[in-house]
Structure formats: structure tokens, C-alpha cells
Scaffold this motif. Structure first.
Motif, short mmCIF file in Angstrom:
data_model
loop_
_atom_site.label_atom_id
_atom_site.label_comp_id
_atom_site.label_asym_id
_atom_site.label_seq_id
_atom_site.Cartn_x
_atom_site.Cartn_y
_atom_site.Cartn_z
N HIS A 154 -19.77 -23.56 -38.02
CA HIS A 154 -20.71 -23.49 -39.15
C HIS A 154 -22.02 -22.86 -38.68
O HIS A 154 -22.24 -22.66 -37.49
N ASP A 156 -26.23 -23.55 -39.32
CA ASP A 156 -27.10 -24.65 -39.79
C ASP A 156 -28.06 -24.21 -40.88
O ASP A 156 -28.33 -23.02 -41.06
N HIS A 211 -21.38 -22.06 -34.61
CA HIS A 211 -21.12 -23.00 -33.51
C HIS A 211 -20.30 -24.17 -34.03
O HIS A 211 -20.20 -24.38 -35.24
FE LIG Z 1 -25.00 -27.20 -36.34
#
Ligand SMILES: [Fe+2]
Length: 241
Positions: A154, A156, A211
Motif C-alpha cells: 500500500h 500511506d 510497502h
Molecule cells: Fe504504511
């Protein structure tokens, strides 16, 4: 204009032409797409993978030589043995009331973590590798406790567009099998495995670098503390929870 990188530039151009609300939506779509496409080994995903990765790299709000991968890995001077022990103790307290959140438990910071979140020492470490980043003051404890917990690839949200991730504790059970690890996923389908030891800190541009954390197994536990940073001068209301 059929290759992924040309498409990536067009997506980044589109982003510049949008209102802030539309930009946030496009960024969300790109982030969700990256989560599916970037770790996908299917050759059929290559064009989409390159387009999304290229667009995110162009949209990276920080001026660094290479926005990909980690910008820092090490043990900062301020993280003495005593400080690490006090954070592990605070995590133990916070962990008792942490709430299930996606595939881990989330606890807000505590007095010690919150103090570090806005400290000069942490800001100096970040500034030494990524100029122009500003602390959001947000610290979060993350707990992986139940077998299978981890985080799929994903990107952030903006409050963690720069993520300082500190490994506090990792209990690894006996027996075969690789321990859980942090992974960075790249546009060409490759990835970097980061098996952090307690006290190790990594800094990466989590708002644009895909990540993940591989799932823990029975008896394994991972405790992490993260600090969010944002581009200097960004409107704070966009970055507060
Ligand atoms: Fe994350």
C-alpha cells in the motif's frame, strides 16, 4: 504514448490541473492501484505498474536524489538504550488498549513517543536525509499479534507521506519459516526485504513508495512505533487526523 512511463507523466500532469479535493481523490486511486499493481509479478500488469509508479514518483513532494526505497536505515544517536527501553515499556501499556485496525492493532502515542515526535533530535535525523520535511507530531504504536496479521502492499495517507518507522520488539518463534519483514516494492516488479532488529529505524517516503509487512505466524509478535512527517508548509488540516 503507450508505454507506462509516458502514461505516468500524463497522470502527473492531470494531477496538477485538479482542485485539491480532486487531487486527493486521484492520489487515493493511484495509491490503491499501486497496492495491487506494484507487487504484481504478472507481465500483463507491467504497463499499469510502471504508469502508477512513475506518476507517484513525479508527485513525490520531497526533493531527494531518489524517492524509491529507504532514505535511511540505522540507529540514531538519540535512541539510547534507556530511551529504547522506555519506549518498549510505554508500548506495553499502550498495547493493552490498542484497537484492531485493518491487519494489526493500533495504539495512539504516549507521552514519551509524543515528545520524540516533535523533538529536535528526530527532526535533525529526518532533515539529514530528506530536506523540507516537517513533523506532524503524530506517533502511533503498531502491534502485530495474531497469526496472519501483516499489511498488504500500500501507499500511506498524507500524514505519513514521510514515515519514520522504529522497530521496538520482534519475538520470533522457533521452527522453519521466514520471520515477518518490511518490504519495499518497486516499479520493475522487484522488492527489498528489510528484517529490522529492535532499535533500528528506517525512513522512507511512504506516501509514494509502495510497502508492506509479510504476515506473522503463530507465536510471532512485532511491535513498531511510527512517526509521521509532511512537506514543510503544507496546510496542517490536510495532515491531521
Ligand atoms: Fe504504511
Amino acid at each position: 504514448m503507450s508505454d507506462g512511463s509516458a502514461l505516468g507523466r500524463r497522470l502527473a500532469d492531470l494531477h496538477r490541473s485538479l482542485t485539491p479535493a480532486e487531487q486527493a481523490n486521484l492520489k487515493l486511486i493511484l495509491g490503491l492501484s499501486a497496492g495491487r499493481l506494484v507487487p504484481d509479478k504478472d507481465p500483463g500488469s507491467e504497463q499499469g505498474r510502471r504508469a502508477v509508479s512513475e506518476a507517484l514518483e513525479i508527485l513525490c513532494p520531497y526533493d531527494v536524489a531518489d524517492p524509491r526505497g529507504i532514505q535511511y536505515r540505522g540507529r540514531p544517536d538519540f535512541l539510547t538504550g534507556d530511551v529504547l527501553t522506555s519506549l518498549i515499556d510505554e508500548a506495553r501499556d499502550v498495547g493493552r488498549t490498542a484497537v484492531p485496525f485493518d491487519e494489526h492493532y493500533l495504539g495512539c502515542g504516549g507521552p514519551i513517543a509524543d515528545r520524540i515526535a516533535t523533538s529536535r533530535e528526530l527532526a535533525d535525523v529526518v532533515a539529514s536525509v530528506v530536506p523540507g520535511a516537517e513533523a506532524t507530531g503524530i506517533a502511533s504504536y503498531l502491534f502485530y499479534r495474531d497469526p496472519g496479521q501483516g499489511i498488504i502492499p500500500h501507499i500511506d495517507t498524507d500524514i505519513f507521506s514521510l514515515n519514520v518507522l522504529m522497530m521496538l520488539a520482534h519475538e520470533i518463534p522457533q521452527g522453519p519459516g521466514e520471520p515477518s519483514a518490511l518490504y519495499m516494492h518497486f516499479a520493475d516488479g522487484t522488492e527489498q526485504r528489510l528484517q529490522l532488529t529492535p532499535g533500528e529505524v528506517v525512513i522512507f517516503l511512504a506516501g509514494t513508495q509502495a510497502h508492506s509487512r509479510t504476515p506473522i505466524r503463530a507465536g510471532e509478535r512485532v511491535t513498531i512505533l511510527t512517526f509521521g512527517f509532511m512537506p514543510q508548509g503544507a496546510p496542517l488540516e490536510n495532515y491531521r487526523r
